[in-house]
Design an enzyme around this catalytic site. Structure first.
Site, PDB file in Angstrom:
ATOM      1  N   LYS A  21      -3.078   8.911  13.229  1.00 53.44           N
ATOM      2  CA  LYS A  21      -3.501   9.893  12.226  1.00 53.44           C
ATOM      3  C   LYS A  21      -4.705   9.401  11.426  1.00 53.44           C
ATOM      4  O   LYS A  21      -5.696  10.121  11.262  1.00 53.44           O
ATOM      5  CB  LYS A  21      -2.325  10.173  11.278  1.00 53.44           C
ATOM      6  CG  LYS A  21      -2.637  11.195  10.251  1.00 53.44           C
ATOM      7  CD  LYS A  21      -2.362  10.960   8.786  1.00 53.44           C
ATOM      8  CE  LYS A  21      -1.723   9.874   8.142  1.00 53.44           C
ATOM      9  NZ  LYS A  21      -2.033   9.684   6.714  1.00 53.44           N
ATOM     10  N   ASN A  22      -4.640   8.187  10.932  1.00 52.82           N
ATOM     11  CA  ASN A  22      -5.716   7.729  10.040  1.00 52.82           C
ATOM     12  C   ASN A  22      -7.017   7.440  10.787  1.00 52.82           C
ATOM     13  O   ASN A  22      -8.090   7.482  10.193  1.00 52.82           O
ATOM     14  CB  ASN A  22      -5.261   6.520   9.211  1.00 52.82           C
ATOM     15  CG  ASN A  22      -4.271   6.939   8.131  1.00 52.82           C
ATOM     16  OD1 ASN A  22      -4.198   8.117   7.785  1.00 52.82           O
ATOM     17  ND2 ASN A  22      -3.496   5.999   7.612  1.00 52.82           N
ATOM     18  N   CYS A 116      -1.327  11.086  -0.872  1.00 48.69           N
ATOM     19  CA  CYS A 116      -0.036  10.627  -1.396  1.00 48.69           C
ATOM     20  C   CYS A 116      -0.212   9.957  -2.752  1.00 48.69           C
ATOM     21  O   CYS A 116      -1.156   9.199  -2.960  1.00 48.69           O
ATOM     22  CB  CYS A 116       0.596   9.628  -0.426  1.00 48.69           C
ATOM     23  SG  CYS A 116       1.347  10.387   1.009  1.00 48.69           S
ATOM     24  N   ARG A 121      -5.791   5.579  -7.198  1.00 46.87           N
ATOM     25  CA  ARG A 121      -6.552   5.279  -5.979  1.00 46.87           C
ATOM     26  C   ARG A 121      -8.041   5.549  -6.224  1.00 46.87           C
ATOM     27  O   ARG A 121      -8.580   6.566  -5.797  1.00 46.87           O
ATOM     28  CB  ARG A 121      -6.007   6.099  -4.806  1.00 46.87           C
ATOM     29  CG  ARG A 121      -4.558   5.784  -4.495  1.00 46.87           C
ATOM     30  CD  ARG A 121      -3.989   6.698  -3.434  1.00 46.87           C
ATOM     31  NE  ARG A 121      -4.401   6.345  -2.091  1.00 46.87           N
ATOM     32  CZ  ARG A 121      -4.015   7.009  -0.996  1.00 46.87           C
ATOM     33  NH1 ARG A 121      -3.216   8.046  -1.097  1.00 46.87           N
ATOM     34  NH2 ARG A 121      -4.442   6.643   0.197  1.00 46.87           N
ATOM     35  N   ASP A 304       1.707   0.608   4.831  1.00 42.78           N
ATOM     36  CA  ASP A 304       2.292   1.861   5.346  1.00 42.78           C
ATOM     37  C   ASP A 304       3.621   1.631   6.072  1.00 42.78           C
ATOM     38  O   ASP A 304       4.289   2.591   6.459  1.00 42.78           O
ATOM     39  CB  ASP A 304       1.304   2.559   6.301  1.00 42.78           C
ATOM     40  CG  ASP A 304       0.111   3.142   5.561  1.00 42.78           C
ATOM     41  OD1 ASP A 304       0.112   3.149   4.321  1.00 42.78           O
ATOM     42  OD2 ASP A 304      -0.840   3.582   6.242  1.00 42.78           O
ATOM     43  N   ARG A 396       2.890  15.554   7.448  1.00 40.97           N
ATOM     44  CA  ARG A 396       1.463  15.239   7.348  1.00 40.97           C
ATOM     45  C   ARG A 396       1.049  14.175   8.353  1.00 40.97           C
ATOM     46  O   ARG A 396      -0.098  14.133   8.774  1.00 40.97           O
ATOM     47  CB  ARG A 396       1.132  14.685   5.949  1.00 40.97           C
ATOM     48  CG  ARG A 396       1.254  15.714   4.860  1.00 40.97           C
ATOM     49  CD  ARG A 396       1.012  15.088   3.520  1.00 40.97           C
ATOM     50  NE  ARG A 396      -0.397  14.743   3.424  1.00 40.97           N
ATOM     51  CZ  ARG A 396      -1.085  14.672   2.304  1.00 40.97           C
ATOM     52  NH1 ARG A 396      -0.492  14.918   1.173  1.00 40.97           N
ATOM     53  NH2 ARG A 396      -2.340  14.356   2.310  1.00 40.97           N
TER      54      ARG A 396
HETATM   55  C1  EPZ Z   1      -5.948   4.218   3.767  1.00 42.14           C
HETATM   56  O1  EPZ Z   1      -5.992   4.626   2.409  1.00 42.14           O
HETATM   57  C2  EPZ Z   1      -4.882   5.049   4.418  1.00 42.14           C
HETATM   58  N1  EPZ Z   1      -5.224   6.456   4.298  1.00 42.14           N
HETATM   59  C3  EPZ Z   1      -3.524   4.760   3.778  1.00 42.14           C
HETATM   60  O2  EPZ Z   1      -2.551   5.440   4.532  1.00 42.14           O
HETATM   61  C4  EPZ Z   1      -3.221   3.269   3.836  1.00 42.14           C
HETATM   62  O3  EPZ Z   1      -2.052   3.022   3.091  1.00 42.14           O
HETATM   63  C5  EPZ Z   1      -4.376   2.469   3.240  1.00 42.14           C
HETATM   64  O4  EPZ Z   1      -5.625   2.835   3.889  1.00 42.14           O
HETATM   65  C6  EPZ Z   1      -4.194   0.966   3.385  1.00 42.14           C
HETATM   66  O5  EPZ Z   1      -4.053   0.634   4.745  1.00 42.14           O
HETATM   67  C7  EPZ Z   1      -6.053   7.020   5.167  1.00 42.14           C
HETATM   68  O6  EPZ Z   1      -6.550   6.383   6.074  1.00 42.14           O
HETATM   69  C8  EPZ Z   1      -6.348   8.467   4.987  1.00 42.14           C
HETATM   70  P1  EPZ Z   1      -7.845   1.528   0.762  1.00 42.14           P
HETATM   71  P2  EPZ Z   1      -7.217   4.237   1.473  1.00 42.14           P
HETATM   72  O7  EPZ Z   1      -9.150   2.088   0.369  1.00 42.14           O
HETATM   73  O8  EPZ Z   1      -8.445   4.282   2.316  1.00 42.14           O
HETATM   74  C9  EPZ Z   1      -8.136  -0.038  -3.790  1.00 42.14           C
HETATM   75  C10 EPZ Z   1      -0.663   6.785   4.908  1.00 42.14           C
HETATM   76  O9  EPZ Z   1       0.541   6.760   4.563  1.00 42.14           O
HETATM   77  N2  EPZ Z   1      -9.458   0.618  -3.828  1.00 42.14           N
HETATM   78  O10 EPZ Z   1      -7.801   0.523   1.848  1.00 42.14           O
HETATM   79  O11 EPZ Z   1      -7.140   5.082   0.272  1.00 42.14           O
HETATM   80  C11 EPZ Z   1      -7.001   0.974  -3.648  1.00 42.14           C
HETATM   81  O12 EPZ Z   1      -6.646   1.513  -4.897  1.00 42.14           O
HETATM   82  C12 EPZ Z   1      -1.747   6.471   3.916  1.00 42.14           C
HETATM   83  O13 EPZ Z   1      -1.036   7.090   6.067  1.00 42.14           O
HETATM   84  C13 EPZ Z   1     -10.223   0.535  -4.981  1.00 42.14           C
HETATM   85  O14 EPZ Z   1      -9.830  -0.048  -5.998  1.00 42.14           O
HETATM   86  O15 EPZ Z   1      -6.851   2.738   1.127  1.00 42.14           O
HETATM   87  C14 EPZ Z   1      -5.938   0.129  -3.022  1.00 42.14           C
HETATM   88  O16 EPZ Z   1      -5.314  -0.639  -4.023  1.00 42.14           O
HETATM   89  C15 EPZ Z   1      -1.241   6.242   2.546  1.00 42.14           C
HETATM   90  N3  EPZ Z   1     -11.458   1.125  -4.986  1.00 42.14           N
HETATM   91  C16 EPZ Z   1      -6.722  -0.815  -2.105  1.00 42.14           C
HETATM   92  O17 EPZ Z   1      -8.060  -0.819  -2.618  1.00 42.14           O
HETATM   93  C17 EPZ Z   1     -11.940   1.797  -3.890  1.00 42.14           C
HETATM   94  O18 EPZ Z   1     -13.073   2.314  -3.963  1.00 42.14           O
HETATM   95  C18 EPZ Z   1      -6.765  -0.423  -0.645  1.00 42.14           C
HETATM   96  O19 EPZ Z   1      -7.130   0.960  -0.529  1.00 42.14           O
HETATM   97  C19 EPZ Z   1     -11.164   1.866  -2.733  1.00 42.14           C
HETATM   98  C20 EPZ Z   1      -9.907   1.270  -2.712  1.00 42.14           C
END
Ligand code: EPZ
Length: 429
Positions: A21-22, A116, A121, A304, A396
């Site tokens: 999915k991602n 979610c 985020r 995840d 989803r």
């Molecule tokens: C992706 O989310 C996935 N979503 C999430 O999957 C997954 O949990 C996550 O990556 C981690 O593997 C999609 O791909 C659509 P990150 P994302 O940017 O991109 C912080 C599921 O269940 N951060 O790697 O939002 C953030 O707050 C979902 O399929 C910042 O601070 O995750 C987090 O603490 C849920 N500033 C960490 O980094 C930013 O600009 C990692 O987030 C970006 C992120």
């Protein structure tokens, strides 16, 4: 919508994993960077994909689905770089339109991302990167607005290895002038998949899957046919299902290497885990050992998979812990497990699971996608009937979840109203 299930059957048999999915959400968005037609195969039939494709149609992308898992896109007639439909607001991945529209048209207006509720985020790293490529950015009426005269390659250091920021910055920089370097890039399998897909469109990306990604901008991208990798998290969920229900599942059509962190924990818990080409077989044990887990970016244990692991620890002997180091609010399912008789508490970013099994069926509410799937696994291990509400979350990201579980011997049904719920309870009860 709700799942109603009766627990107690060990899940046994084979399950075939769908496309990731991602990866799909990023790769489908990458397809709009060209005016040529792009065909994407092994697209999972999950609601996040359907919602994203609906948002594409609203800005003029021609979307065809010749079969359930194939999507053909043509973005030659996009008539606006403003994506503000209700569809976009529902999704996290809608933010990939920021990178793609900015990269192609040097202008993007996209609703603030949804997704979610697993903590705050922010998207500051995405914005920082866009700015370094030469874009201005501001927020206006709930929209992120990006604008650039031209995009120039840059050296971008991410403060954390963000999946979303890495993918978005690849989208924005493949058509920029000159070289871009993304340091401290995320290394998840879907990063590599998106880079491979973009390269098949004529992009020049090197190093995806490592800490430093180097991109040489090209003038245009062309059409491609691309097949999405299998879903690491769907696969992990079924591997965990074997451990939780003391079952025996052959999880097919996966890339076993992507599963290493999960396989290692299942082995540590006493399960039998064996590789068979593009499949992994997991055999559960009458009693599981407790263990300690910390979520980390890939190749660490995925956030995840954290709730599914939480359920496994409830079934183990002894005390286990999970430290969540990626998201700040991803333990909401713990209260639901306690309604089933689990003995679990959360202290800051650590959840402590006292184990012992003996879960009892209960009325539960899915707080998010992965936690929803985990609560279903708990219901399948519990004594008696459980109902999991709010499962639109699960739909989803999991294709045919109830059907795949039923094929493994689970007694589970997806119901849409009270009448169906009562009938399903009578049937399986
Ligand atoms: C992706 O989310 C996935 N979503 C999430 O999957 C997954 O949990 C996550 O990556 C981690 O593997 C999609 O791909 C659509 P990150 P994302 O940017 O991109 C912080 C599921 O269940 N951060 O790697 O939002 C953030 O707050 C979902 O399929 C910042 O601070 O995750 C987090 O603490 C849920 N500033 C960490 O980094 C930013 O600009 C990692 O987030 C970006 C992120």
């Amino acid at each position: 919508m709700r799942y109603v299930m009766k627990g107690g059957n060990p899940l046994v048999g084979e399950v075939t994993i769908s496309g990731a999915k991602n990866a799909a959400l990023g790769i489908l968005t990458a397809a709009i960077l060209t005016d040529d037609t792009v065909t994407v195969e092994n697209v999972p039939d999950v609601s996040d994909v359907t919602v994203l494709l609906s948002a594409f149609k609203e800005i003029g992308v021609i979307v065809e689905r010749p079969d359930r898992h194939t999507v053909k896109l043509n973005a030659a007639n996009i008539f606006t770089a403003c994506a503000d439909s209700p569809y976009i607001k529902k999704l996290r991945a809608g933010y990939y339109l920021l990178g793609a529209l900015l990269g192609k048209y040097h202008h993007a207006e996209v609703s603030m991302p949804g997704g979610c509720n697993i903590g705050n985020r922010p998207i500051d790293q995405h914005i920082k990167g866009f700015r370094m490529l030469g874009a201005s950015s501001h927020n206006e009426n709930g929209m992120v607005v990006l604008d650039a005269k031209e995009l120039k390659g840059s050296h971008i250091y991410l403060d954390m290895a963000s999946v979303g920021a890495t993918m978005n910055l690849m989208l924005a920089s493949v058509l920029a002038k000159g070289n871009t370097i993304i340091e401290n890039a995320a290394k998840e399998p879907h990063i590599v998949d998106m880079a491979n897909m973009l390269n098949s469109m004529g992009a020049r990306i090197k190093g995806a899957g490592m800490d430093v990604i180097r991109i040489t901008g090209v003038e245009r991208l062309h059409g491609t046919e691309y097949t999405i990798i299998p879903d690491q998290i769907e696969a992990g969920t079924f591997m965990m299902a074997a451990a939780i229900t003391k079952g025996d599942i052959l999880v097919r059509h996966i890339i076993p290497q992507h599963m290493d962190a999960i396989s290692a924990k299942l082995l540590e818990m006493g399960c039998e885990v064996s590789e068979h080409g593009d499949a992994i077989r997991v055999v559960g044990r009458p009693s599981l050992y407790a263990c300690n887990v910390k979520t980390l970016p890939y190749p660490g244990f995925p956030t995840d998979m954290q709730p599914q692991m939480g359920v496994a620890l409830c079934m183990a002997d002894g005390v286990g812990t999970i430290t969540e180091s990626i998201f700040e609010n991803r333990f909401k399912y713990v209260d639901e497990l306690n309604k089933m008789g689990a003995d679990t508490e959360v202290k800051g970013s650590v959840a402590i699971f006292k184990g012992g099994g003996n879960l009892k069926g209960a009325e539960l509410v899915a707080p998010d996608l992965r936690a929803g799937a985990a609560l279903v696994l708990a219901g399948l291990a519990a004594e008696g009937i459980s109902v999991v509400d709010n499962v639109d979350y699960v739909l989803r990201g999991y294709e045919d979840f109830a059907e795949k579980l039923s094929n493994l011997g689970a007694q589970i049904k997806l119901v849409t109203d009270e009448d169906e719920l009562q009938k399903a309870k009578l049937k399986i009860g």
